[in-house]
Design an enzyme around this catalytic site. Structure first.
Site, PDB file in Angstrom:
ATOM      1  N   SER A  99      -7.183   9.182   5.082  1.00 21.55           N
ATOM      2  CA  SER A  99      -6.710  10.434   4.380  1.00 21.55           C
ATOM      3  C   SER A  99      -7.778  11.341   4.199  1.00 21.55           C
ATOM      4  O   SER A  99      -7.629  12.632   4.167  1.00 21.55           O
ATOM      5  CB  SER A  99      -5.942  10.348   3.281  1.00 21.55           C
ATOM      6  OG  SER A  99      -4.793   9.437   3.234  1.00 21.55           O
ATOM      7  N   LEU A 139      -0.430  22.919  -0.252  1.00 22.97           N
ATOM      8  CA  LEU A 139       0.734  23.435   0.221  1.00 22.97           C
ATOM      9  C   LEU A 139       1.994  22.607  -0.590  1.00 22.97           C
ATOM     10  O   LEU A 139       2.873  23.497  -0.981  1.00 22.97           O
ATOM     11  CB  LEU A 139       1.027  23.057   1.712  1.00 22.97           C
ATOM     12  CG  LEU A 139       2.295  23.360   2.339  1.00 22.97           C
ATOM     13  CD1 LEU A 139       2.791  25.023   2.295  1.00 22.97           C
ATOM     14  CD2 LEU A 139       2.537  22.774   3.770  1.00 22.97           C
ATOM     15  N   TRP A 170       0.111  16.577  -5.340  1.00 18.76           N
ATOM     16  CA  TRP A 170       0.056  15.574  -4.619  1.00 18.76           C
ATOM     17  C   TRP A 170      -1.148  15.771  -3.529  1.00 18.76           C
ATOM     18  O   TRP A 170      -0.931  15.747  -2.249  1.00 18.76           O
ATOM     19  CB  TRP A 170       1.052  14.920  -3.797  1.00 18.76           C
ATOM     20  CG  TRP A 170       2.310  14.613  -4.755  1.00 18.76           C
ATOM     21  CD1 TRP A 170       3.463  15.104  -4.604  1.00 18.76           C
ATOM     22  CD2 TRP A 170       2.258  13.624  -5.620  1.00 18.76           C
ATOM     23  NE1 TRP A 170       4.169  14.524  -5.727  1.00 18.76           N
ATOM     24  CE2 TRP A 170       3.583  13.589  -6.343  1.00 18.76           C
ATOM     25  CE3 TRP A 170       1.215  12.592  -6.286  1.00 18.76           C
ATOM     26  CZ2 TRP A 170       3.872  12.818  -7.328  1.00 18.76           C
ATOM     27  CZ3 TRP A 170       1.593  11.804  -7.298  1.00 18.76           C
ATOM     28  CH2 TRP A 170       3.017  11.821  -7.754  1.00 18.76           C
ATOM     29  N   ILE A 171      -2.149  16.580  -4.238  1.00 16.38           N
ATOM     30  CA  ILE A 171      -3.313  16.975  -3.206  1.00 16.38           C
ATOM     31  C   ILE A 171      -4.460  16.004  -2.997  1.00 16.38           C
ATOM     32  O   ILE A 171      -5.200  15.911  -4.091  1.00 16.38           O
ATOM     33  CB  ILE A 171      -3.799  18.302  -3.668  1.00 16.38           C
ATOM     34  CG1 ILE A 171      -2.589  19.212  -4.051  1.00 16.38           C
ATOM     35  CG2 ILE A 171      -4.636  19.196  -2.745  1.00 16.38           C
ATOM     36  CD1 ILE A 171      -1.564  19.548  -2.691  1.00 16.38           C
ATOM     37  N   ARG A 251      -0.508  15.063  11.291  1.00 18.22           N
ATOM     38  CA  ARG A 251       0.371  14.064  11.889  1.00 18.22           C
ATOM     39  C   ARG A 251      -0.178  13.372  12.942  1.00 18.22           C
ATOM     40  O   ARG A 251       0.170  12.151  13.095  1.00 18.22           O
ATOM     41  CB  ARG A 251       1.845  14.615  12.065  1.00 18.22           C
ATOM     42  CG  ARG A 251       2.528  15.197  10.702  1.00 18.22           C
ATOM     43  CD  ARG A 251       3.573  16.077  11.205  1.00 18.22           C
ATOM     44  NE  ARG A 251       4.177  16.604   9.788  1.00 18.22           N
ATOM     45  CZ  ARG A 251       5.197  17.644   9.731  1.00 18.22           C
ATOM     46  NH1 ARG A 251       5.446  18.218  11.039  1.00 18.22           N
ATOM     47  NH2 ARG A 251       5.702  17.844   8.662  1.00 18.22           N
ATOM     48  N   GLN A 287       7.648 -22.586  14.999  1.00 20.87           N
ATOM     49  CA  GLN A 287       8.318 -21.558  15.901  1.00 20.87           C
ATOM     50  C   GLN A 287       8.782 -20.354  15.037  1.00 20.87           C
ATOM     51  O   GLN A 287       8.528 -19.274  15.505  1.00 20.87           O
ATOM     52  CB  GLN A 287       9.565 -22.125  16.365  1.00 20.87           C
ATOM     53  CG  GLN A 287       9.658 -23.153  17.462  1.00 20.87           C
ATOM     54  CD  GLN A 287      10.745 -23.767  18.155  1.00 20.87           C
ATOM     55  OE1 GLN A 287      11.805 -23.339  17.425  1.00 20.87           O
ATOM     56  NE2 GLN A 287      10.968 -24.469  19.149  1.00 20.87           N
ATOM     57  N   GLU A 371       3.267  14.227   4.971  1.00 19.56           N
ATOM     58  CA  GLU A 371       3.071  15.058   5.976  1.00 19.56           C
ATOM     59  C   GLU A 371       4.533  14.958   6.861  1.00 19.56           C
ATOM     60  O   GLU A 371       4.726  14.793   7.897  1.00 19.56           O
ATOM     61  CB  GLU A 371       2.223  14.340   7.223  1.00 19.56           C
ATOM     62  CG  GLU A 371       0.761  14.004   6.607  1.00 19.56           C
ATOM     63  CD  GLU A 371       0.123  15.332   5.997  1.00 19.56           C
ATOM     64  OE1 GLU A 371       0.554  16.341   6.291  1.00 19.56           O
ATOM     65  OE2 GLU A 371      -1.070  15.305   5.432  1.00 19.56           O
TER      66      GLU A 371
END
Length: 392
Positions: A99, A139, A170-171, A251, A287, A371
């Site tokens: 990030s 943004l 949330w930057i 993205r 298995q 994103e």
């Protein structure tokens, strides 16, 4: 009895043969950096909710991965595929590390490189490529994430100046950034602005108490009558197409990065299952364990082949943003499923930071959302396939 060596997951799918030698060397250099500089410390950083971002940025700048897919201004000009595989290795270390690099290169630097003036590019890009200056991208707002068109941050003209008011949320990199790329509504449409740290009225308090992306700096941006000169605006971006094109760049990195986290989980789990003995047999010999590992290996390999195809299309200049949605949706959705399944195979050991699995699983909860949420990308794909928009 000596056990035969297991087939490395991605080699089993022939992935290395699809990557040229130069790109493979670069990928190996990033992997070595992560092994040397990140893996020995990441569990502690995560537990403490800390990342030495400024120190790492300088080292990542020396490695050449900051804005590596951009041309000029100290940037490496690497291929999209090389950038994607670098993101794969960075996120195999931690999503917070990837990030840091994604926000720096694909959001902040790309916005300046694509939409800025020559003076803005010369002022910021060489220092950002070297890791000497850190950028963030404003943004998302508290009430507007998936719908950025509803943003409330506004910029008004006052003489020759611009005055900004609003809040972003949330930057990544926000509280340590030297410059913030902030998007705001104006009378002439949505515009991008370069807001240097220390500008009066601009603050970036860090967001704490996170249970995901703990080894990452996450902040709020507060703009209270922030006055900027006329040359602070990015002149080539008008409307939402500007910030959305930047998001598409980020993205693309996630398409590869999320698979790096999944690969780290799966390789860790295979190693654990081969050494852990239950009822005098290795856990890997049962298995039920092999069925789970086979399914996870298949989804990881399929995801990587899709990512490589998307990288090839981007390098050819024919990539459509809706194809990036295919990759982001698939990579993150499968990666988080792999991380959760790996956790179950590790049992109680899987909830500790002695292994990377629970950390990757928690981080991918954020990657699943940012994103563009999975639902947003599903609707983008649905619109592409049906011709009908279901967003409104």
């Amino acid at each position: 009895m000596t056990l035969p060596a297991p087939a490395p997951t991605l080699e089993y799918f022939g992935v290395p043969a699809l990557v040229d030698d130069e790109t493979r060397v670069l990928q190996s250099a990033v992997r070595d950096f992560v092994d040397r500089r990140v893996r020995p410390h990441i569990a502690t950083w995560y537990e403490q909710g800390h990342l030495p971002a400024r120190e790492l940025a300088l080292e990542l700048g020396q490695l050449g991965v900051l804005g590596m897919h951009l041309e000029g201004y100290g940037c490496a000009g690497a291929s999209a595929l090389a950038y994607g595989l670098a993101c794969f290795e960075l996120e195999a270390g931690d999503s917070g590390l990837r990030s840091l690099v994604s926000v720096q290169g694909s959001l902040a630097m790309y916005a300046i490189w694509r939409f800025g003036t020559e003076e803005q590019k010369r002022q910021w890009l060489p220092r950002m490529a070297a890791g000497e200056a850190i950028g963030c991208f404003g943004l998302t707002e508290p009430d507007f994430g998936s719908d950025p068109s509803g943003m409330r941050t506004r910029a008004r003209r006052d003489g020759d100046d611009w005055v900004l008011n609003g809040t972003k949320m949330w930057i990544t990199n926000g509280s340590i950034a030297d410059v913030a790329v902030v998007w705001a509504r104006t009378d002439g449409g949505i515009r991008g602005f370069l807001v240097p740290a220390g500008t009066p009225g601009f603050t970036a308090p860090e967001i704490t108490r996170k249970q995901s992306l703990r080894a990452s700096v996450t902040s709020e941006l507060v703009l209270d009558e922030v006055r900027l000169p006329a040359d602070a605006v990015l002149p080539e971006a008008v409307g939402l197409s500007g910030p959305l094109s930047c998001l598409n760049e980020a993205r693309f990195g996630i398409v590869f990065g999320a698979l790096g986290a999944a690969h780290d989980c799966l390789e860790t789990t295979i190693g654990y299952a081969r050494s852990r003995r239950i009822f005098d047999r290795p856990l890997a010999a049962y298995q039920a364990t092999q069925l789970k590992i086979a399914d996870m290996g298949l989804e990881l390999g399929k995801g990587m082949l899709l990512a490589l195809q998307i990288g090839s299309l981007k390098d050819a200049g024919t990539l459509d943003h809706r194809q990036v949605s295919l990759g982001k949706l698939n990579s993150v959705r499968e990666a988080i499923a792999i991380a959760r399944e790996c956790r179950s195979i590790l049992g109680a050991a899987g909830i500790t930071l002695d292994y990377p699995v629970i950390r990757h699983s928690a981080n991918l909860e954020s990657v699943l959302t940012y994103e563009g949420t999975s639902e947003v990308h599903q609707l983008i794909i649905g619109q592409a396939l049906t011709g009908h928009s279901a967003f409104h």
